[in-house]
Design an enzyme around this catalytic site. Sequence first.
Site, PDB file in Angstrom:
ATOM      1  CB  CYS A  74      -0.985   0.004   1.163  1.00  0.00           C
ATOM      2  SG  CYS A  74      -0.210   0.032   2.814  1.00  0.00           S
ATOM      3  CG  HIS A 110      -4.393   0.648   4.069  1.00  0.00           C
ATOM      4  ND1 HIS A 110      -3.715  -0.026   3.082  1.00  0.00           N
ATOM      5  CD2 HIS A 110      -5.428   1.282   3.458  1.00  0.00           C
ATOM      6  CE1 HIS A 110      -4.312   0.174   1.925  1.00  0.00           C
ATOM      7  NE2 HIS A 110      -5.358   0.970   2.126  1.00  0.00           N
ATOM      8  CG  ASP A 125      -6.578   2.022  -1.021  1.00  0.00           C
ATOM      9  OD1 ASP A 125      -5.481   1.672  -1.486  1.00  0.00           O
ATOM     10  OD2 ASP A 125      -6.979   1.671   0.100  1.00  0.00           O
TER      11      ASP A 125
END
Length: 253
Positions: A74, A110, A125
């Site tokens: 991420c 995250h 995302d």
Amino acid sequence: MTWDIEKLDLDAYLRRIGYDGSRTPTAETLRAVHLAHVRAIPFENLDVLLGKGVSLDLGSMQDKLVTGGRGGYCHEHNLLFAAALERLGFLVTRHLARIRLGRHHLPRSHAMLTVVARGRTWLADVGFGGEGLVEPLPFEEGASLASGEWRWRLGRDGQFWVLHSGETELYAFRPDEPQLPSDFEVANYYVSTHPQSPFTRHLLAQRTTADARVRLEGVRLTTAEELVGWLRAELGIEITRPDAETLLPLLPD
């Protein structure tokens, strides 16, 4: 650490994701670039398991994910994506979210984004892996998104905004919490080194297509040669045989 977006070779990034459309910072451009990134750059944690570490320097991320043909997790995906969006003229805010997946009160580990396009804010995302977004979602309570059989929804839980995939809560975050480059360094260190982090225990590798998540889970690979071949054929990732021998015992069940 600073964001250093001027280090990004925007043309090389757009070639990497196969995008040759408009560069005007509209919602349509955001959606197209988001979708292209998710489909082009795999999600993986090979360098963590190989002891190579994960650098959040933009030049290093570009060398790995853009010119190196690799993927990442991420922090790498979304910080690279944020730089590209800012170079395209979008207003981007970088956030740290708390993974849920059936648990609460986990650390902010995250990386994800909110993006303003022509006055409207979107949750973006490209780096969750699993059942993460393939397109941006309006940053509005109750907003929903469908892509084929996949469904997402954005809701509230007290002060937190929560992203759902179907009935599963993926993560929660507070957009009012300031996020500095140093916060991402700390989160990245935790994710890539802590013994309880999923990224330090099992090999994770995934590519998203138009209608499928191509994953290592359930794939029977018994030799280093088979692992090298699978990563090349399914994810476009090249690794050496010695690295594959290190990774083979860490394949998911």
